[in-house]
Design an enzyme around this catalytic site. Structure first.
Site, mmCIF file in Angstrom:
data_model
loop_
_atom_site.group_PDB
_atom_site.id
_atom_site.type_symbol
_atom_site.label_atom_id
_atom_site.label_comp_id
_atom_site.label_asym_id
_atom_site.label_seq_id
_atom_site.Cartn_x
_atom_site.Cartn_y
_atom_site.Cartn_z
ATOM 1 N N SER A 167 0.839 -1.185 0.000
ATOM 2 C CA SER A 167 0.000 0.000 0.000
ATOM 3 C C SER A 167 0.885 1.249 0.000
ATOM 4 O O SER A 167 1.701 1.432 -0.902
ATOM 5 C CB SER A 167 -0.958 -0.020 1.194
ATOM 6 N N GLU A 217 -1.808 -2.339 -8.234
ATOM 7 C CA GLU A 217 -2.974 -2.673 -7.424
ATOM 8 C C GLU A 217 -3.473 -1.402 -6.762
ATOM 9 O O GLU A 217 -2.733 -0.435 -6.597
ATOM 10 C CB GLU A 217 -2.645 -3.740 -6.379
ATOM 11 N N HIS A 277 -4.495 -5.259 -1.601
ATOM 12 C CA HIS A 277 -5.580 -5.110 -0.639
ATOM 13 C C HIS A 277 -6.609 -6.237 -0.766
ATOM 14 O O HIS A 277 -7.746 -6.038 -1.193
ATOM 15 C CB HIS A 277 -6.264 -3.760 -0.814
#
Length: 349
Positions: free
Chosen positions: A142, A245, A319
């Protein structure tokens, strides 16, 4: 002048150009990829919060429980559970925690407790030469993507895009966490976990463009990749397998970021592209977006479908509870036609 400050005068905190000689030919050591040592039971792992702080003692206890489950011991960074206060002080504290873990000879790996926001604050202050001289397993995803890109580029250290210590750690996640960090053999062929309901699968793979391609693996969170463009830490994609992502982004936002990458030339010469699962990447139910008339899948097809390389959507990256641990910088082969990614090179030694 202190050595650390001198290095900064060279730009981006990069290491000095180390050179070795082999049969009369000079080789720049900074261009050689470094692999950290594999983890073993009993190793000490340093826990840091380079992005959002994690002050909740229950969440910190869960992080320790995670390490114990894998037979690892914890060393909590000095400021890991501290609430952010003063802006500049917070940056210095997070930076000090990172450097302390790479200096500590007892620490064998450095894990991010969480993601959130703020790791970009550290990029132009990190001592990349310290990391190169003291390689450790570095793990997170992330917001931690910004650090992966910077460390890969300026320290030439293999890092790992994978679960934070607060992730759910399903059996699938555990399997690839162990293979990536504890085993010195290449991870091998990867695909999504078996489905319990073939009619309504939990993880859908879709071929956007078929074919196979081989190259070094690089990537991470699309938002952070897009945000770091134009900086000394931006992603290098030519000849590489790029994975992307994100989470909770509306289609117009995904379209904007992918278009940004296209205009920046980051799809020129790329070997292949993987877009991982993108949970909740749809117009919000309470406020449907009318910015563009396309859904998320259409956005991917509109932009990535124009590439002349293999493109796969839906691999369990980022995620998602079932989460892969992917080493950045090693050679891999994408088989978009059959929905697999093969890690062909050992990530740890």
């Amino acid at each position: 002048m202190r050595r650390r400050n001198f290095l900064r005068t060279l730009g981006a905190g990069a290491a000095l150009p180390l050179v070795k000689w082999d049969f009369g030919h000079a080789t720049n050591l900074v261009d050689e990829l470094i692999r950290p040592k594999a983890l073993r039971e009993g190793d000490i792992v340093g826990l840091i919060t380079p992005a959002t702080y994690v002050p909740d003692p229950d969440r910190l206890a869960l992080a320790e429980r995670t390490l114990k489950y894998f037979g690892l011991r914890m060393k909590m960074a000095k400021n890991a559970g501290k609430r952010m206060g003063d802006y500049h002080l917070s940056i210095n504290e997070r930076l000090d925690d990172l450097h302390a873990m790479f200096r500590d000879p007892d620490v064998k790996a450095v894990f991010a407790i969480g993601g959130g926001y703020g790791s970009m604050h550290l990029l132009d202050r990190i001592d990349y030469d310290l990391m190169r001289r003291n390689p450790r397993v570095f793990l997170g995803y992330s917001d931690i993507t910004a650090m992966h890109l910077a460390i890969n580029k300026h320290a030439k250290l293999v890092t790992f895009h994978g679960p934070i210590t607060l992730s759910r750690f399903t059996d699938y996640t555990q399997k690839y966490f162990r293979k990536a960090l504890f085993e010195t053999q290449p991870i091998g062929k990867i695909t999504n976990p078996p489905e319990s309901n073939e009619v309504r699968p939990s993880h859908t793979l879709r071929v956007i463009r078929p074919g196979t391609a081989t190259g070094r693996l690089i990537g991470g969170n699309l938002t952070l990749i897009s945000t770091t463009l134009g900086t000394p830490y931006e992603i290098e994609t030519r000849g590489k397998i790029v994975f992307l992502e994100d989470v909770d982004e509306e289609p117009y936002s995904i379209d904007r970021m992918l278009t940004h990458l296209r205009l920046a030339g980051k799809f020129d010469g790329v070997a292949g592209v993987i877009f991982g699962e993108c949970q909740d990447c749809r117009p919000k139910d309470y406020k449907p977006s009318t910015t563009i008339p396309y859904g998320f899948g259409e956005v991917l097809d509109n932009i990535l479908g124009d590439l002349k390389v293999p493109v796969l959507y839906g691999l369990t990256i980022g995620h998602t509870d079932d989460q892969l641990t992917l080493p950045l910088g090693v050679n891999a082969t994408l088989d978009a036609t059959n929905g697999t990614l093969e890690i062909k090179e050992a990530a740890v030694r």
